[in-house]
Design a protein around this motif. Structure first.
Motif, PDB file in Angstrom:
ATOM      1  N   UNK A 276       0.820  -1.211   0.000  1.00  0.00           N
ATOM      2  CA  UNK A 276       0.000   0.000   0.000  1.00  0.00           C
ATOM      3  C   UNK A 276       0.852   1.258   0.000  1.00  0.00           C
ATOM      4  N   UNK A 277       2.080   1.150   0.478  1.00  0.00           N
ATOM      5  CA  UNK A 277       2.993   2.295   0.520  1.00  0.00           C
ATOM      6  C   UNK A 277       4.338   1.869  -0.045  1.00  0.00           C
ATOM      7  N   UNK A 278       5.175   2.857  -0.290  1.00  0.00           N
ATOM      8  CA  UNK A 278       6.488   2.563  -0.848  1.00  0.00           C
ATOM      9  C   UNK A 278       6.434   2.448  -2.358  1.00  0.00           C
ATOM     10  N   UNK A 279       7.618   2.481  -2.978  1.00  0.00           N
ATOM     11  CA  UNK A 279       7.701   2.484  -4.431  1.00  0.00           C
ATOM     12  C   UNK A 279       8.635   1.385  -4.918  1.00  0.00           C
ATOM     13  N   UNK A 280       8.273   0.786  -6.038  1.00  0.00           N
ATOM     14  CA  UNK A 280       9.139  -0.173  -6.703  1.00  0.00           C
ATOM     15  C   UNK A 280      10.295   0.555  -7.375  1.00  0.00           C
ATOM     16  N   UNK A 281      11.363  -0.173  -7.590  1.00  0.00           N
ATOM     17  CA  UNK A 281      12.480   0.367  -8.361  1.00  0.00           C
ATOM     18  C   UNK A 281      12.182   0.252  -9.847  1.00  0.00           C
ATOM     19  N   UNK A 282      12.410   1.337 -10.579  1.00  0.00           N
ATOM     20  CA  UNK A 282      12.132   1.338 -12.011  1.00  0.00           C
ATOM     21  C   UNK A 282      13.007   0.405 -12.803  1.00  0.00           C
ATOM     22  N   UNK A 283      14.115  -0.035 -12.232  1.00  0.00           N
ATOM     23  CA  UNK A 283      15.010  -0.940 -12.940  1.00  0.00           C
ATOM     24  C   UNK A 283      14.650  -2.397 -12.787  1.00  0.00           C
ATOM     25  N   UNK A 284      13.528  -2.673 -12.106  1.00  0.00           N
ATOM     26  CA  UNK A 284      13.061  -4.057 -11.933  1.00  0.00           C
ATOM     27  C   UNK A 284      11.556  -3.992 -11.658  1.00  0.00           C
ATOM     28  N   UNK A 285      10.798  -3.603 -12.683  1.00  0.00           N
ATOM     29  CA  UNK A 285       9.398  -3.236 -12.492  1.00  0.00           C
ATOM     30  C   UNK A 285       8.594  -3.592 -13.733  1.00  0.00           C
ATOM     31  N   UNK A 286       7.355  -4.122 -13.534  1.00  0.00           N
ATOM     32  CA  UNK A 286       6.516  -4.613 -14.633  1.00  0.00           C
ATOM     33  C   UNK A 286       5.087  -4.086 -14.496  1.00  0.00           C
ATOM     34  N   UNK A 287       4.417  -3.941 -15.650  1.00  0.00           N
ATOM     35  CA  UNK A 287       3.058  -3.413 -15.693  1.00  0.00           C
ATOM     36  C   UNK A 287       2.234  -4.190 -16.712  1.00  0.00           C
TER      37      UNK A 287
END
Length: 298
Positions: free
Chosen positions: A150-161
């Motif tokens: 619910x909080x915090x952010x993923x790292x863009x260098x290891x992230x999927x959508x």
């Protein structure tokens, strides 16, 4: 095909090859599910030659040249070119774990997340300086087991959508993020904030892991101070206190008369607190405050 792994790169063919070579044996196990896409953001090294060599050896890698300079432009180009249900981003100087692809596919099959990512751990080409903490360059775990966060952010260098979500949100903000060798941040946090606001969820799995290069320039004191300023100037966090003139002065006074004396005391009494730590903690503290003030007074 289920997922495309996009590697956006700029003048780092040596590291890019390490990244791709770590992926290929894993993809061979599931060749119908995963593809690699390389977005070349105006490299002047032998990146194009490297990809051609793979193609000449019958290795299927999608390659596109993005002429608008900036990581956000490159990532958005991947959205435009992708034709799989999921699109993810892997840093060009990362080396994914041996079970990266099986873990990636398992997350998709079991959880069908809107957005998901994992962690990374630091590696150095040379010996790590004594003054850098062992945790530097590694991601703080958002959870010790797979779960929605619910909080915090993923790292863009290891992230999927899911691809349709990226298209709906119109991708990354091209005014934010790295541009060539110029430091930039916040494009990843900005996208995740918009994703949550739109009602989508974010999933974290600590088993989706890689090692990530700590480049030599990140072992220089000045880089840490500059990073603090840029991070403050570009923050999109909804929880930080606004830095009008009054709050900025309060923060500077607190830094000068409370935090700086504490850091000096640490330097004098703690043998593992080096002069580099003192310089960074003090001057990066000032730099971040000034950056936050600039961010609120654009």
């Amino acid at each position: 095909m289920i997922v495309t792994i996009a590697i956006c790169t700029y003048n780092r063919s040596y590291y890019l090859k390490k990244c791709i070579d770590a992926l290929l044996p894993q993809i061979e196990i599931s060749p119908d599910h995963v593809k690699i896409m390389v977005i070349d953001n105006n490299s002047i090294d032998d990146t194009a030659v490297l990809i051609n060599n793979y193609k000449n050896n019958h290795i299927d890698i999608d390659y596109f040249k993005e002429t608008d300079q900036g990581l956000s432009y490159a990532r958005n180009r991947a959205i435009k070119e992708c034709n799989t249900a999921y699109l993810g981003y892997l840093d060009d100087d990362a080396i994914p774990n041996d079970d990266y692809i099986p873990t990636l596919l398992n997350i998709i099959h079991e959880h069908h997340p809107d957005c998901f990512g994992g962690t990374y751990y630091a590696y150095y080409e040379n010996q790590k300086p004594k003054w850098l903490s062992d945790s530097f360059g590694s991601k703080v775990l958002l959870s010790d087991h797979p779960k929605k966060i619910e909080t915090g952010f993923l790292s863009g260098g290891n992230m999927y959508f899911k691809l349709h979500i990226l298209k709906e949100l119109k991708g990354f903000d091209v005014t934010k993020g790295m541009k060539g060798n110029k430091i930039g941040y916040a494009e990843e946090d900005d996208l995740q904030l918009r994703l949550r606001k739109a009602g989508y969820s974010i999933f974290f799995d600590p088993h989706l892991a890689m090692v990530h290069l700590v480049a030599n320039y990140k072992t220089k004191v000045f880089w840490h101070i500059k990073k603090a300023y840029v991070a403050g100037k570009s923050t999109v966090s909804p929880i930080y206190e606004h830095y009008d003139l009054k709050n900025t002065m309060k923060a500077l006074i607190k830094m000068t008369f409370i935090q700086m004396p504490r850091k000096v005391k640490c330097f004098l009494l703690d043998k593992d607190f080096f002069y580099q730590n003192l310089l960074i903690d003090v001057f990066a503290g000032y730099a971040r405050i000034i950056g936050l003030w600039r961010n609120d007074n654009k």
